[in-house]
Design a protein around this motif. Sequence first.
Motif, PDB file in Angstrom:
ATOM      1  N   PHE A 146      41.585  44.098  34.219  1.00 21.04           N
ATOM      2  CA  PHE A 146      40.454  43.533  34.954  1.00 21.04           C
ATOM      3  C   PHE A 146      40.659  43.868  36.421  1.00 21.04           C
ATOM      4  O   PHE A 146      41.692  43.538  37.009  1.00 21.04           O
ATOM      5  CB  PHE A 146      40.374  42.015  34.760  1.00 21.04           C
ATOM      6  CG  PHE A 146      39.105  41.416  35.270  1.00 21.04           C
ATOM      7  CD1 PHE A 146      38.016  41.261  34.428  1.00 21.04           C
ATOM      8  CD2 PHE A 146      38.984  41.017  36.595  1.00 21.04           C
ATOM      9  CE1 PHE A 146      36.826  40.719  34.889  1.00 21.04           C
ATOM     10  CE2 PHE A 146      37.805  40.470  37.060  1.00 21.04           C
ATOM     11  CZ  PHE A 146      36.711  40.315  36.214  1.00 21.04           C
ATOM     12  N   ARG A 147      39.658  44.528  37.035  1.00 23.40           N
ATOM     13  CA  ARG A 147      39.843  45.043  38.391  1.00 23.40           C
ATOM     14  C   ARG A 147      39.066  44.272  39.453  1.00 23.40           C
ATOM     15  O   ARG A 147      39.589  44.010  40.525  1.00 23.40           O
ATOM     16  CB  ARG A 147      39.435  46.526  38.440  1.00 23.40           C
ATOM     17  CG  ARG A 147      40.328  47.428  37.598  1.00 23.40           C
ATOM     18  CD  ARG A 147      39.923  48.880  37.744  1.00 23.40           C
ATOM     19  NE  ARG A 147      40.786  49.762  36.967  1.00 23.40           N
ATOM     20  CZ  ARG A 147      40.645  51.088  36.910  1.00 23.40           C
ATOM     21  NH1 ARG A 147      39.660  51.677  37.591  1.00 23.40           N
ATOM     22  NH2 ARG A 147      41.468  51.812  36.179  1.00 23.40           N
ATOM     23  N   ASP A 148      37.811  43.936  39.192  1.00 20.56           N
ATOM     24  CA  ASP A 148      36.948  43.407  40.235  1.00 20.56           C
ATOM     25  C   ASP A 148      37.220  41.916  40.465  1.00 20.56           C
ATOM     26  O   ASP A 148      36.476  41.053  39.988  1.00 20.56           O
ATOM     27  CB  ASP A 148      35.478  43.644  39.862  1.00 20.56           C
ATOM     28  CG  ASP A 148      34.544  43.343  41.031  1.00 20.56           C
ATOM     29  OD1 ASP A 148      35.050  43.164  42.152  1.00 20.56           O
ATOM     30  OD2 ASP A 148      33.331  43.294  40.809  1.00 20.56           O
ATOM     31  N   PRO A 176      31.586  37.858  22.198  1.00 25.64           N
ATOM     32  CA  PRO A 176      31.746  38.881  23.235  1.00 25.64           C
ATOM     33  C   PRO A 176      32.649  38.370  24.355  1.00 25.64           C
ATOM     34  O   PRO A 176      32.450  37.291  24.897  1.00 25.64           O
ATOM     35  CB  PRO A 176      30.314  39.116  23.723  1.00 25.64           C
ATOM     36  CG  PRO A 176      29.549  37.897  23.322  1.00 25.64           C
ATOM     37  CD  PRO A 176      30.185  37.400  22.077  1.00 25.64           C
ATOM     38  N   GLY A 177      33.649  39.154  24.691  1.00 25.11           N
ATOM     39  CA  GLY A 177      34.639  38.737  25.675  1.00 25.11           C
ATOM     40  C   GLY A 177      34.451  39.385  27.021  1.00 25.11           C
ATOM     41  O   GLY A 177      33.380  39.920  27.311  1.00 25.11           O
ATOM     42  N   PRO A 178      35.485  39.327  27.849  1.00 27.95           N
ATOM     43  CA  PRO A 178      36.830  38.878  27.483  1.00 27.95           C
ATOM     44  C   PRO A 178      36.982  37.351  27.498  1.00 27.95           C
ATOM     45  O   PRO A 178      36.618  36.690  28.455  1.00 27.95           O
ATOM     46  CB  PRO A 178      37.706  39.504  28.574  1.00 27.95           C
ATOM     47  CG  PRO A 178      36.802  39.584  29.769  1.00 27.95           C
ATOM     48  CD  PRO A 178      35.423  39.852  29.231  1.00 27.95           C
ATOM     49  N   LEU A 179      37.533  36.826  26.396  1.00 29.73           N
ATOM     50  CA  LEU A 179      37.912  35.431  26.304  1.00 29.73           C
ATOM     51  C   LEU A 179      39.437  35.366  26.149  1.00 29.73           C
ATOM     52  O   LEU A 179      40.099  36.392  25.983  1.00 29.73           O
ATOM     53  CB  LEU A 179      37.239  34.760  25.105  1.00 29.73           C
ATOM     54  CG  LEU A 179      35.710  34.832  25.049  1.00 29.73           C
ATOM     55  CD1 LEU A 179      35.204  34.226  23.742  1.00 29.73           C
ATOM     56  CD2 LEU A 179      35.089  34.128  26.240  1.00 29.73           C
ATOM     57  N   LEU A 364      42.156  34.954  31.469  1.00 29.40           N
ATOM     58  CA  LEU A 364      42.870  33.976  32.293  1.00 29.40           C
ATOM     59  C   LEU A 364      43.786  34.652  33.309  1.00 29.40           C
ATOM     60  O   LEU A 364      43.922  34.181  34.446  1.00 29.40           O
ATOM     61  CB  LEU A 364      43.702  33.051  31.387  1.00 29.40           C
ATOM     62  CG  LEU A 364      44.472  31.968  32.132  1.00 29.40           C
ATOM     63  CD1 LEU A 364      43.529  30.934  32.707  1.00 29.40           C
ATOM     64  CD2 LEU A 364      45.505  31.307  31.222  1.00 29.40           C
ATOM     65  N   SER A 365      44.421  35.759  32.935  1.00 30.13           N
ATOM     66  CA  SER A 365      45.336  36.432  33.851  1.00 30.13           C
ATOM     67  C   SER A 365      44.625  36.891  35.118  1.00 30.13           C
ATOM     68  O   SER A 365      45.212  36.892  36.205  1.00 30.13           O
ATOM     69  CB  SER A 365      45.994  37.624  33.155  1.00 30.13           C
ATOM     70  OG  SER A 365      45.019  38.542  32.686  1.00 30.13           O
ATOM     71  N   ALA A 366      43.342  37.265  35.017  1.00 31.51           N
ATOM     72  CA  ALA A 366      42.589  37.684  36.195  1.00 31.51           C
ATOM     73  C   ALA A 366      42.320  36.501  37.122  1.00 31.51           C
ATOM     74  O   ALA A 366      42.397  36.619  38.350  1.00 31.51           O
ATOM     75  CB  ALA A 366      41.272  38.341  35.772  1.00 31.51           C
ATOM     76  N   VAL A 367      42.010  35.337  36.546  1.00 25.87           N
ATOM     77  CA  VAL A 367      41.819  34.138  37.363  1.00 25.87           C
ATOM     78  C   VAL A 367      43.120  33.749  38.050  1.00 25.87           C
ATOM     79  O   VAL A 367      43.123  33.346  39.213  1.00 25.87           O
ATOM     80  CB  VAL A 367      41.292  32.991  36.488  1.00 25.87           C
ATOM     81  CG1 VAL A 367      41.271  31.677  37.274  1.00 25.87           C
ATOM     82  CG2 VAL A 367      39.898  33.308  35.963  1.00 25.87           C
ATOM     83  N   LEU A 368      44.227  33.894  37.350  1.00 25.29           N
ATOM     84  CA  LEU A 368      45.520  33.609  37.960  1.00 25.29           C
ATOM     85  C   LEU A 368      45.758  34.523  39.170  1.00 25.29           C
ATOM     86  O   LEU A 368      46.199  34.070  40.235  1.00 25.29           O
ATOM     87  CB  LEU A 368      46.632  33.813  36.932  1.00 25.29           C
ATOM     88  CG  LEU A 368      48.068  33.708  37.459  1.00 25.29           C
ATOM     89  CD1 LEU A 368      48.431  32.271  37.746  1.00 25.29           C
ATOM     90  CD2 LEU A 368      49.050  34.311  36.457  1.00 25.29           C
TER      91      LEU A 368
END
Length: 375
Positions: A146-148, A176-179, A364-368
């Motif tokens: 996840f980049r943006d 449909p994700g990402p979940l 979740l890793s992107a939110v982190l």
Amino acid sequence: MASRKNRSGKANRRRAKRPPSALTLRWRAFAGWIHTHRWHAATIGLLLLFAGGLVGGYWIAGRVDGSDRDKIARDALEDMKRGAQAPPPPLRETYARIEDIPGLPRYTETEPGQQRATVEEKPRTRQVAMAAAATEQSWRRNALPFRDLDGKPLIAIVIDDVGLDRPHSKRAWELPGPLTMSFLPYAKDLREQAKAARAHGQELMLHLPMEPTGRADPGPNALLVSLPDAELKQRVTMALDSFDGYVGVNNHMGSRFTAFKPGMETVLRQFKARGLLFLDSRTTPQSVGDQLARELGVPSVARNVFLDDDESLGAVRRRLAETEEVARRQGFAVAIGHPHEATIQALADWLPTVSGKGFALAPLSAVLRKRNGWD
């Protein structure tokens, strides 16, 4: 009758017998008992002889041992006196370093012709390097790309309790994700289910059972405040080894355990050693999980919204609207739901609208990463 006279002319009178003494009577009675109870008397006599032999043997051994110690002490004193009078032995040649001993080959840390590294330049040992790499890359390695991070407010939807109700779990990871799917460690066919979820483009987590404050059952091998550290570590290790490919861990129940700082510290240190992130599900306002994780250097984030405390379809939709408000206000939001019928239906209707509302659905890793300002 007239008494007889002896030659001296005196009357010969008989002396009266004395009665036996008390000691004599006792001896006669004892002798009579022995005669009557010969076998009992013989047994008692043997036992008395054996006991006497033991006592006498120990006494003699103590005397002999004492005399031996005295002799050893005297001999040692004599040796010390003779040593003091004797001239000292000649000193042997000593060396401060093993390299100074003549005739030994020289060993270096580098091959001939190469420059020796300084203290700052020396590479880490293989073990330290591997541990550092694991701590640095484990959650990133398993994270969905996840980049943006700075484009739109991010929303991460985490589905807990995945793996037990297999039909509903399958419907959840086929959305449909990402979940982010959080699997219970005691689910059947766990590795196969996790692999299938990842194949549908979903991020994986471990849903670790912890002790609640009420009487609800968190499941087998849950973390309890009454367990010693060794048992806690063993249960955490067993759960962490149940499958692979996940980015981190969040608590299943745990309203009592997540408020217990000593136990949480033990658990979080194991997450840190494996390079995992921690999602504090915040099942109690007294949870120390998120704050303690940050103090220990464990990547962490906390839940913002529960989607289905009320499992009705209308209630879940209201919680999704609340999630949007949180994301718009702080730039990201983490919402936790479960594979219930109403939750799956509400998500199926809501997910296609996320992008049009100005949000980005993210693992979740992107939110982190966004929360901590990491690239």
